[in-house]
Scaffold this motif. Structure first.
Motif, PDB file in Angstrom:
ATOM      1  N   ASN A  81      -1.902 -10.037  15.954  1.00 14.03           N
ATOM      2  CA  ASN A  81      -2.183  -9.809  17.362  1.00 14.03           C
ATOM      3  C   ASN A  81      -1.837  -8.374  17.745  1.00 14.03           C
ATOM      4  N   SER A  82      -2.327  -7.952  18.896  1.00 12.19           N
ATOM      5  CA  SER A  82      -2.041  -6.599  19.404  1.00 12.19           C
ATOM      6  C   SER A  82      -2.259  -5.553  18.324  1.00 12.19           C
ATOM      7  N   LEU A  83      -3.388  -5.639  17.671  1.00 10.75           N
ATOM      8  CA  LEU A  83      -3.665  -4.740  16.555  1.00 10.75           C
ATOM      9  C   LEU A  83      -3.782  -3.293  17.017  1.00 10.75           C
ATOM     10  N   LEU A  84      -3.318  -2.405  16.160  1.00  8.58           N
ATOM     11  CA  LEU A  84      -3.316  -0.970  16.418  1.00  8.58           C
ATOM     12  C   LEU A  84      -4.204  -0.274  15.392  1.00  8.58           C
ATOM     13  N   PRO A  85      -4.733   0.887  15.722  1.00  6.81           N
ATOM     14  CA  PRO A  85      -5.534   1.606  14.722  1.00  6.81           C
ATOM     15  C   PRO A  85      -4.778   1.853  13.416  1.00  6.81           C
ATOM     16  N   GLU A  86      -3.464   2.026  13.508  1.00  7.68           N
ATOM     17  CA  GLU A  86      -2.685   2.256  12.282  1.00  7.68           C
ATOM     18  C   GLU A  86      -2.514   1.015  11.432  1.00  7.68           C
ATOM     19  N   ASP A  87      -2.984  -0.139  11.907  1.00  5.83           N
ATOM     20  CA  ASP A  87      -3.006  -1.358  11.087  1.00  5.83           C
ATOM     21  C   ASP A  87      -4.236  -1.397  10.185  1.00  5.83           C
ATOM     22  N   THR A  88      -5.139  -0.434  10.354  1.00  7.04           N
ATOM     23  CA  THR A  88      -6.332  -0.379   9.515  1.00  7.04           C
ATOM     24  C   THR A  88      -5.930  -0.207   8.058  1.00  7.04           C
ATOM     25  N   ALA A  89      -6.404  -1.123   7.207  1.00  5.01           N
ATOM     26  CA  ALA A  89      -6.003  -1.123   5.801  1.00  5.01           C
ATOM     27  C   ALA A  89      -6.776  -2.215   5.067  1.00  5.01           C
ATOM     28  N   VAL A  90      -6.659  -2.196   3.753  1.00  2.00           N
ATOM     29  CA  VAL A  90      -7.070  -3.347   2.958  1.00  2.00           C
ATOM     30  C   VAL A  90      -5.848  -4.242   2.821  1.00  2.00           C
ATOM     31  N   TYR A  91      -5.999  -5.482   3.198  1.00  2.00           N
ATOM     32  CA  TYR A  91      -4.895  -6.442   3.167  1.00  2.00           C
ATOM     33  C   TYR A  91      -5.043  -7.346   1.942  1.00  2.00           C
ATOM     34  N   TYR A  92      -3.916  -7.537   1.266  1.00  4.49           N
ATOM     35  CA  TYR A  92      -3.892  -8.318   0.031  1.00  4.49           C
ATOM     36  C   TYR A  92      -2.899  -9.470   0.172  1.00  4.49           C
ATOM     37  N   CYS A  93      -3.302 -10.604  -0.321  1.00  8.64           N
ATOM     38  CA  CYS A  93      -2.395 -11.727  -0.493  1.00  8.64           C
ATOM     39  C   CYS A  93      -1.780 -11.609  -1.887  1.00  8.64           C
ATOM     40  N   ALA A  94      -0.513 -11.963  -2.013  1.00 13.34           N
ATOM     41  CA  ALA A  94       0.170 -11.866  -3.305  1.00 13.34           C
ATOM     42  C   ALA A  94       1.137 -13.018  -3.454  1.00 13.34           C
ATOM     43  N   ALA A  95       1.482 -13.318  -4.688  1.00 17.68           N
ATOM     44  CA  ALA A  95       2.384 -14.433  -4.968  1.00 17.68           C
ATOM     45  C   ALA A  95       3.438 -14.024  -5.983  1.00 17.68           C
ATOM     46  N   TYR A  96       4.667 -14.428  -5.691  1.00 21.51           N
ATOM     47  CA  TYR A  96       5.769 -14.345  -6.640  1.00 21.51           C
ATOM     48  C   TYR A  96       6.126 -15.786  -6.984  1.00 21.51           C
ATOM     49  N   ILE A  97       6.136 -16.112  -8.238  1.00 22.77           N
ATOM     50  CA  ILE A  97       6.391 -17.493  -8.650  1.00 22.77           C
ATOM     51  C   ILE A  97       7.873 -17.639  -9.009  1.00 22.77           C
ATOM     52  N   GLY A  98       8.503 -18.653  -8.433  1.00 22.06           N
ATOM     53  CA  GLY A  98       9.894 -18.942  -8.744  1.00 22.06           C
ATOM     54  C   GLY A  98      10.885 -17.963  -8.141  1.00 22.06           C
ATOM     55  N   LYS A  99      10.453 -17.235  -7.119  1.00 19.99           N
ATOM     56  CA  LYS A  99      11.326 -16.220  -6.508  1.00 19.99           C
ATOM     57  C   LYS A  99      11.301 -16.368  -5.000  1.00 19.99           C
ATOM     58  N   ARG A 100      12.339 -15.885  -4.355  1.00 14.46           N
ATOM     59  CA  ARG A 100      12.371 -15.828  -2.907  1.00 14.46           C
ATOM     60  C   ARG A 100      11.943 -14.433  -2.451  1.00 14.46           C
ATOM     61  N   CYS A 101      11.328 -14.392  -1.272  1.00 10.69           N
ATOM     62  CA  CYS A 101      10.762 -13.128  -0.800  1.00 10.69           C
ATOM     63  C   CYS A 101      11.810 -12.019  -0.702  1.00 10.69           C
ATOM     64  N   ASN A 102      12.970 -12.339  -0.174  1.00 15.47           N
ATOM     65  CA  ASN A 102      13.980 -11.291  -0.005  1.00 15.47           C
ATOM     66  C   ASN A 102      14.398 -10.679  -1.338  1.00 15.47           C
ATOM     67  N   ASP A 103      14.343 -11.460  -2.408  1.00 12.53           N
ATOM     68  CA  ASP A 103      14.678 -10.936  -3.737  1.00 12.53           C
ATOM     69  C   ASP A 103      13.483 -10.256  -4.395  1.00 12.53           C
ATOM     70  N   ALA A 104      12.283 -10.729  -4.056  1.00 16.61           N
ATOM     71  CA  ALA A 104      11.089 -10.301  -4.786  1.00 16.61           C
ATOM     72  C   ALA A 104      10.427  -9.056  -4.219  1.00 16.61           C
ATOM     73  N   PHE A 105      10.413  -8.927  -2.893  1.00 15.94           N
ATOM     74  CA  PHE A 105       9.729  -7.779  -2.289  1.00 15.94           C
ATOM     75  C   PHE A 105      10.328  -6.484  -2.809  1.00 15.94           C
TER      76      PHE A 105
END
Length: 122
Positions: A81-105
């Motif tokens: 929501n409330s998109l800005l011109p600086e949000d323009t990008a290619v967006y990718y979905c990604a998966a880490y298997i067996g990991k939590r986001c805080n550890d994996a990012f």
């Protein structure tokens, strides 16, 4: 092998909204994340969701973007929501298997989707 398929990108004016979807072929204990590549820059993490539903966001999208999942549909969403011109990008979905986001990012995901373009005009 995990297959990720994004959809929902497009063009919108500043202040508008878009919802991205990521269909996952074989969910497991995971962290699913949305990344974006702004032209000329590296991919950066935007939001992540763990298999227990915990979420995290980069500061620039907090309060504007929401990551969620529908486990019955094996789909992860990014409501923008409330998109800005600086949000323009290619967006990718990604998966880490067996990991939590805080550890994996910050590390390389195990799987990537093909990407979907989001263009926000001023």
């Amino acid at each position: 092998q995990l297959h990720l398929a994004e959809s929902g990108g497009g063009s919108v004016e500043a202040g508008g909204s878009l919802t991205l979807s990521c269909k996952v072929s074989k969910p497991n204990r995971y962290c699913y994340g949305w990344f974006r590549r702004i032209q000329g820059k590296d991919k950066d993490g935007v939001a992540g969701i763990d298999s227990d539903g915990s979420t995290s966001y980069v500061d620039s999208v907090k309060g504007r973007f929401t990551i969620s999942q529908d486990t019955a549909k094996n789909t992860v969403y990014l409501q923008m929501n409330s998109l800005l011109p600086e949000d323009t990008a290619v967006y990718y979905c990604a998966a880490y298997i067996g990991k939590r986001c805080n550890d994996a990012f910050g590390t390389e995901p195990d799987y990537w989707g093909q990407g979907t373009q989001v263009t926000v005009s001023s």
